[in-house]
Design a protein around this motif. Structure first.
Motif, PDB file in Angstrom:
ATOM      1  N   ILE A   1       0.839  -1.187   0.000  1.00 46.86           N
ATOM      2  CA  ILE A   1       0.000   0.000   0.000  1.00 46.86           C
ATOM      3  C   ILE A   1       0.879   1.243   0.000  1.00 46.86           C
ATOM      4  N   GLY A   2       0.500   2.263  -0.795  1.00 49.26           N
ATOM      5  CA  GLY A   2       1.183   3.550  -0.637  1.00 49.26           C
ATOM      6  C   GLY A   2       1.428   4.320  -1.906  1.00 49.26           C
ATOM      7  N   TRP A   3       1.502   5.615  -1.729  1.00 45.82           N
ATOM      8  CA  TRP A   3       1.793   6.565  -2.794  1.00 45.82           C
ATOM      9  C   TRP A   3       3.282   6.579  -3.081  1.00 45.82           C
ATOM     10  N   ARG A   4       3.639   6.640  -4.329  1.00 43.18           N
ATOM     11  CA  ARG A   4       5.031   6.480  -4.766  1.00 43.18           C
ATOM     12  C   ARG A   4       5.964   7.544  -4.194  1.00 43.18           C
ATOM     13  N   SER A   5       5.438   8.729  -3.875  1.00 42.49           N
ATOM     14  CA  SER A   5       6.278   9.792  -3.331  1.00 42.49           C
ATOM     15  C   SER A   5       6.312   9.784  -1.812  1.00 42.49           C
ATOM     16  N   GLY A   6       5.644   8.814  -1.211  1.00 42.51           N
ATOM     17  CA  GLY A   6       5.714   8.657   0.229  1.00 42.51           C
ATOM     18  C   GLY A   6       4.551   9.285   0.965  1.00 42.51           C
ATOM     19  N   ASP A   7       4.091   8.625   2.002  1.00 39.97           N
ATOM     20  CA  ASP A   7       3.075   9.137   2.912  1.00 39.97           C
ATOM     21  C   ASP A   7       3.147   8.269   4.158  1.00 39.97           C
ATOM     22  N   ASP A   8       2.600   8.781   5.267  1.00 39.12           N
ATOM     23  CA  ASP A   8       2.744   8.043   6.516  1.00 39.12           C
ATOM     24  C   ASP A   8       1.936   6.756   6.539  1.00 39.12           C
ATOM     25  N   TYR A   9       1.041   6.528   5.559  1.00 42.00           N
ATOM     26  CA  TYR A   9       0.295   5.277   5.515  1.00 42.00           C
ATOM     27  C   TYR A   9       0.978   4.208   4.678  1.00 42.00           C
ATOM     28  N   ASN A  10       2.052   4.563   3.956  1.00 48.70           N
ATOM     29  CA  ASN A  10       2.732   3.573   3.116  1.00 48.70           C
ATOM     30  C   ASN A  10       3.214   2.395   3.953  1.00 48.70           C
TER      31      ASN A  10
ATOM     32  N   ALA B   1      10.123  -9.740   6.878  1.00 43.89           N
ATOM     33  CA  ALA B   1      11.451 -10.196   7.260  1.00 43.89           C
ATOM     34  C   ALA B   1      12.434 -10.042   6.107  1.00 43.89           C
ATOM     35  N   GLY B   2      13.664  -9.710   6.462  1.00 41.84           N
ATOM     36  CA  GLY B   2      14.725  -9.652   5.474  1.00 41.84           C
ATOM     37  C   GLY B   2      15.059  -8.256   5.002  1.00 41.84           C
ATOM     38  N   ASP B   3      15.582  -8.163   3.763  1.00 45.41           N
ATOM     39  CA  ASP B   3      16.143  -6.917   3.249  1.00 45.41           C
ATOM     40  C   ASP B   3      15.109  -5.936   2.723  1.00 45.41           C
ATOM     41  N   ILE B   4      13.926  -6.411   2.405  1.00 42.72           N
ATOM     42  CA  ILE B   4      12.939  -5.536   1.793  1.00 42.72           C
ATOM     43  C   ILE B   4      12.535  -4.455   2.787  1.00 42.72           C
ATOM     44  N   ALA B   5      12.320  -3.232   2.285  1.00 39.91           N
ATOM     45  CA  ALA B   5      11.983  -2.109   3.162  1.00 39.91           C
ATOM     46  C   ALA B   5      10.494  -2.108   3.476  1.00 39.91           C
ATOM     47  N   SER B   6      10.151  -1.946   4.737  1.00 39.59           N
ATOM     48  CA  SER B   6       8.755  -1.879   5.165  1.00 39.59           C
ATOM     49  C   SER B   6       8.381  -0.511   5.708  1.00 39.59           C
ATOM     50  N   ASP B   7       9.340   0.397   5.817  1.00 39.42           N
ATOM     51  CA  ASP B   7       9.068   1.721   6.365  1.00 39.42           C
ATOM     52  C   ASP B   7       8.516   2.643   5.290  1.00 39.42           C
ATOM     53  N   PRO B   8       7.678   3.624   5.651  1.00 38.76           N
ATOM     54  CA  PRO B   8       7.046   4.503   4.651  1.00 38.76           C
ATOM     55  C   PRO B   8       8.026   5.307   3.813  1.00 38.76           C
ATOM     56  N   ASP B   9       9.231   5.562   4.324  1.00 41.30           N
ATOM     57  CA  ASP B   9      10.191   6.364   3.566  1.00 41.30           C
ATOM     58  C   ASP B   9      10.747   5.622   2.360  1.00 41.30           C
ATOM     59  N   ASN B  10      10.848   4.310   2.475  1.00 44.12           N
ATOM     60  CA  ASN B  10      11.481   3.536   1.402  1.00 44.12           C
ATOM     61  C   ASN B  10      10.537   2.610   0.666  1.00 44.12           C
ATOM     62  N   LEU B  11       9.287   2.539   1.105  1.00 46.87           N
ATOM     63  CA  LEU B  11       8.327   1.668   0.451  1.00 46.87           C
ATOM     64  C   LEU B  11       7.371   2.523  -0.371  1.00 46.87           C
ATOM     65  N   GLY B  12       7.538   2.460  -1.679  1.00 42.23           N
ATOM     66  CA  GLY B  12       6.656   3.177  -2.589  1.00 42.23           C
ATOM     67  C   GLY B  12       5.886   2.199  -3.450  1.00 42.23           C
ATOM     68  N   ALA B  13       6.042   2.288  -4.767  1.00 40.46           N
ATOM     69  CA  ALA B  13       5.378   1.357  -5.676  1.00 40.46           C
ATOM     70  C   ALA B  13       6.060  -0.004  -5.597  1.00 40.46           C
ATOM     71  N   VAL B  14       5.249  -1.066  -5.493  1.00 36.73           N
ATOM     72  CA  VAL B  14       5.747  -2.429  -5.362  1.00 36.73           C
ATOM     73  C   VAL B  14       5.010  -3.318  -6.358  1.00 36.73           C
ATOM     74  N   THR B  15       5.757  -4.235  -6.993  1.00 38.71           N
ATOM     75  CA  THR B  15       5.159  -5.263  -7.843  1.00 38.71           C
ATOM     76  C   THR B  15       5.672  -6.623  -7.397  1.00 38.71           C
ATOM     77  N   PHE B  16       4.756  -7.577  -7.220  1.00 38.34           N
ATOM     78  CA  PHE B  16       5.106  -8.948  -6.847  1.00 38.34           C
ATOM     79  C   PHE B  16       5.058  -9.868  -8.069  1.00 38.34           C
ATOM     80  N   GLY B  17       5.813 -10.946  -8.006  1.00 43.09           N
ATOM     81  CA  GLY B  17       5.742 -12.006  -9.010  1.00 43.09           C
ATOM     82  C   GLY B  17       6.030 -13.342  -8.359  1.00 43.09           C
ATOM     83  N   ARG B  18       5.171 -14.329  -8.606  1.00 41.96           N
ATOM     84  CA  ARG B  18       5.304 -15.634  -7.954  1.00 41.96           C
ATOM     85  C   ARG B  18       5.618 -16.700  -8.981  1.00 41.96           C
TER      86      ARG B  18
END
Length: 882
Positions: free
Chosen positions: A316-325, A341-358
């Motif tokens: 979830i979140g806007w690409r330029s950042g917001d406190d709900y990201n 868990a791990g290296d992926i960023a979960s904080d709003p400052d570094n989590l913008g647009a995300v795409t998953f692939g399984r």
């Protein structure tokens, strides 16, 4: 949003030359060096030139020009259709129903651009085009791809609907023309072989349009989508949908208004809102009219545990950042933000647009993550990384397997400071895992990347272009011969299908569709040697902003030359006798002026009023030069063309006087006029005749008989939106602002365009964008879309009558005194002396018409559609068929 984009990077000449070229001044370049990029994305321009803030300011940040101004530019098209507030669900369907209930005139439209468009056409190979870059035949932006194991490929275009090929690509057929919404958000085949079409493009680009929900086609190999195929009701109308994902008997939709679910077994009944982080900003909420509302509930993707479909991760979140990201999981019946868990960023400052692939076997999950912080601070890239969960669990642990430095070293063409892999990671993302091998994946950013070992190593089979590599030279005789067909830049979608047991990859990007074997061949640099363009001209989804026509004689062929500016595909030109269109200007193509008496006199806008003029169709003279002083076009931008500043809008309006082709007007924060026509030599020939006022910027201009009309907005975002019209003479006299109170006849919505009675410059028509107050939550939305004045704007009358309540973009007074209006759903006609409107013609596909022009003697009408090419209509048909 004004998408920030590219065109030829001057690797060796440095940023100062780039800034000069963007500003419209010539820049020197070493022979054989690619010319500076015609950046068609504002954010990248900002990073490289410092002329504006990047798309970095988060909603609510204290950045006077950054937050509100950049968000306004970023969502320019959407806000033109929603100002002064937020459009409620149901508006689109209501307009569609009104349109279908109207009578139609007789006669048919002709697709003028339904033939191959060669971006590498050697006839127009100089520094102002991208010819020889390697993209080959192109069409409009493709943002959804699906493929099966029987040779069927499905492509969803940005604003031209869904297309089918039974031959692995090519010989395309439209299969969604009966739907009201042609904008693609996502395209998926489910386990039953049904094709799911999510409407509403979620690329947050300058030309992304909303949709009317999700449709399902039970027999995609033979059938066509119909309005009755919609899943649920109007819940997802006027939203964009970035991803559809399936888990068990549930389909999940990541939309601009949160995450929604629906049963896949029972397609009736409404969609269920699973999660919206800021529900007060949804339609009907207390903050629905706030300027930040469109950015407060953005969902990017959904990851579902393959072993347990009840375990879901929301990105979830806007690409330029917001406190709900953040990433959200369901806990105790509610959705809670979590740290993966791990290296992926979960904080709003570094989590913008995300795409998953399984992976097909469920053993691995992959993810692309874009960083708001990097978007704000890193001029090279905003890609936080590419990640893998090696146990297939979307909760992780996630391991970063690539960053932009690693990708740049993999054979990328984007290796210079200021434009490295992921510079547009907020706009370009796909992940496609080979169903036969969970360690083999393709990733799309600006380029196509490939890994065969789960991300440990990478190659770049689809580089941005060939210009940066030793194989390239503008002179074909000096090329080493080992440059290969590549893909167009800016990747959005991919699928792996097969035919006769032979698997292949298809990718969709800003130039259309390309294919190669799933395990293809590459040269020593890792560049694929086996890409095939699937843009054979049968799928005309070209996204025109403008059209211009003029007489032309080419050899024995006499007729008209048709030019037009395109989203990310430059300026196209079709001359008499051509079987293939060429591109004589690169990057984005904006507004266009063509001399009706000489179709090779062309003024082509890039963006933000960056104008170039040619007097010979920009034909290459055989010198194969990159020397700006020797090429066949010159820069003539007015001073308001500083890219991304308040000086002009992304696609800024220009016009010529139909009675005197030497008189031109251009609109930015000022109204500019020049009287030299196509003999103009530089930006210094423009005269500033009027200042539209602090914070005001032109949205539409017209000039006729020496009288100029300029519509403007400012603020242009929904909060405090204001519009106006200024009128004056081309000689600089008599200028004044019209009195347009917020509750007056002219609604407080976007002024899209004008047309003037050729016999009387005081008799003017204006088109208004957006929806009426019935659907729009905002002050002064008013009613009506077409208005008439007979006293130069002192008084106005609403002549909309039975016109559908749909955004209007362009007007044209045609032969005999009839009036034509181009809207987001079609082209309407009002006969002389009549008050009611009819749909013009019987075969124009549903799409957005941005501009209308008439040809020689005014007997043929040309429509620049933003998703179905340039169409023409012979006005004699109105006499023959009524």
């Amino acid at each position: 949003m004004p998408r920030l984009r590219h065109r030829r990077l001057l690797i060796t000449a440095g940023l100062s030359a780039l800034a000069l070229t963007i500003a419209g001044a010539p820049a020197t370049a070493a022979p054989g060096t690619p010319r500076p990029a015609r950046f068609n994305d504002l954010a990248n321009t900002a990073h490289r030139t410092g002329t504006v803030h990047s798309f970095a300011a988060a909603p609510g940040e204290d950045d006077e020009e950054g937050s509100s101004d950049i968000m306004e530019q970023a969502d320019q098209w959407n806000e033109a259709r929603s100002a002064p507030g937020v459009v409620a669900p149901g508006a689109y369907s209501a307009a569609w129903a009104q349109l279908r209930a109207l009578p139609r005139t007789g006669g048919n439209w002709t697709d003028e651009t339904g033939l191959p468009y060669n971006s590498d056409d050697p006839r127009y190979r100089d520094i102002n085009s991208n010819s020889s870059g390697g993209a080959g035949n192109v069409t409009g932006r493709v943002v959804g791809m699906a493929a099966d194991d029987h040779g069927y490929v499905y492509a969803g275009s940005a604003n031209g609907g869904v297309w089918r090929s039974s031959t692995g690509g090519g010989r395309w057929q439209p299969i969604s023309d009966k739907l009201p919404a042609p904008a693609t958000g996502d395209l998926r085949l489910d386990g039953r072989g049904r094709l799911w079409f999510a409407t509403g493009e979620a690329n947050t680009s300058a030309t992304s349009f909303v949709g009317t929900g999700v449709y399902v086609l039970a027999d995609p190999r033979h059938g066509e989508f119909r309005a009755s195929d919609r899943v649920g009701g109007t819940e997802l109308e006027n939203t964009t949908i970035r991803a559809l994902r399936f888990g068990g008997d549930t389909v999940w939709a990541a939309t601009s208004r949160g995450v929604w679910t629906h049963s896949t077994t029972n397609l009736a009944g409404p969609w269920h809102l699973e999660f919206a982080p800021n529900p007060s900003f949804l339609p009907g909420g207390a903050d629905a009219a706030d300027e930040e509302a469109p950015y407060k509930n953005i969902a990017n993707d959904i990851a579902i545990d393959p072993r347990d479909p009840s375990k879901v991760v929301l990105a979830i979140g806007w690409r330029s950042g917001d406190d709900y990201n953040g990433f959200y999981v369901r806990s105790g019946g509610t959705w809670q933000r979590t740290t993966l868990a791990g290296d992926i960023a979960s904080d709003p400052d570094n989590l913008g647009a995300v795409t998953f692939g399984r992976s097909a076997d469920g053993s691995k999950y992959y993810a692309i993550e874009q960083s708001p912080e990097m978007l704000a601070t890193n001029g090279d890239s905003n890609l936080f990384g590419i990640f893998v969960s090696n146990n297939g669990n979307p909760l992780g642990p996630w391991t970063r397997v690539a960053d932009y430095h690693k990708l740049a070293a993999s054979g990328s063409a984007n290796t210079s400071p200021g434009y490295m892999p992921g510079i547009q990671a907020w706009y370009n993302q796909f992940v496609q895992v080979d169903p036969a091998d969970p360690r083999h994946l393709y990733v799309g950013l600006e380029e196509v990347f490939e890994s065969k070992d789960a991300g440990a190593t990478w190659t770049t089979p689809g580089p941005y272009w060939n210009f940066n590599f030793p194989c390239w030279n503008i002179d074909p005789s000096k090329q080493t011969g080992d440059c290969h067909q590549t893909v167009h830049a800016d990747q959005h979608a991919a699928a792996i299908g097969s035919n006769g047991g032979k698997p292949y990859l298809v990718v969709g990007d800003d130039g259309g569709i390309y294919r190669r074997p799933a395990n293809g061949k590459a040269d020593a640099s890792g560049h694929a040697t086996d890409w095939v363009s699937l843009n054979d001209g049968s799928m005309d989804v070209l996204q025109y902003y403008s059209v211009g026509v003029g007489t032309d004689r080419q050899g024995r062929n006499a007729g008209v030359a048709i030019s037009g500016g395109l989203q990310d595909n430059g300026e196209s030109i079709l001359r008499p006798g051509d079987r293939v269109m060429g591109s004589n200007f690169g990057g984005d193509g904006g507004d266009t002026i063509v001399d009706p008496n000489n179709g090779c006199n062309i003024a082509a806008e890039y963006v933000y009023l960056a104008l170039s003029v040619t007097n010979n169709c920009a034909v290459n003279d055989g010198s194969w030069t990159t020397d700006p002083s020797k090429v066949s076009s010159r820069n003539v931008a007015p001073p308001d063309n500083a890219l991304g500043s308040a000086g002009a809008r992304f696609i800024a309006p220009i016009a010529a006087d139909p009675g005197n082709v030497n008189d031109w007007v251009a609109g930015g924060t000022h109204v500019w006029v020049q009287h030299k026509g196509f003999a103009i030599q530089s930006g210094a020939d423009w005269v500033n005749v009027f200042d539209l006022g602090a914070g005001h910027v032109a949205t539409g201009v017209s000039i006729s008989g020496g009288t100029v009309y300029a519509g403007w907005c400012g603020p242009c975002n929904n909060q405090g939106f204001t519009r106006g019209i200024a009128v004056g003479k081309a000689d600089g006299t008599g200028w004044h602002q019209l009195s347009l109170p917020a509750d007056g006849v002219i609604p407080n919505r976007y002024v899209s365009g004008f047309d003037v009675d050729p016999a009387n410059p005081n008799h003017v028509y204006v088109a208004m964008n957006g929806y009426s107050r019935k659907w729009t939550e905002g002050p002064g939305a008013g009613v009506g879309h077409v208005f008439e004045s007979r006293d130069a704007g002192a008084h106005w009358a609403d002549i909309s009558a039975n016109l559908p309540d749909i955004p209007a973009n362009a007007l044209k007074v045609v032969w005999g005194g009839g009036l034509v209006v181009g809207t987001d759903l079609g082209v309407l006609y009002r006969a002389p002396g009549q008050t009611g409107w009819k749909v013009l013609g019987r075969n124009l596909p549903t799409t957005t018409t941005m501009e209308l022009r008439t040809g020689l003697y005014g007997l043929r009408l040309y429509a620049a559609t933003h998703g179905r090419g340039i169409r023409s209509y012979d006005l004699w048909q109105l006499l023959l068929f009524g």
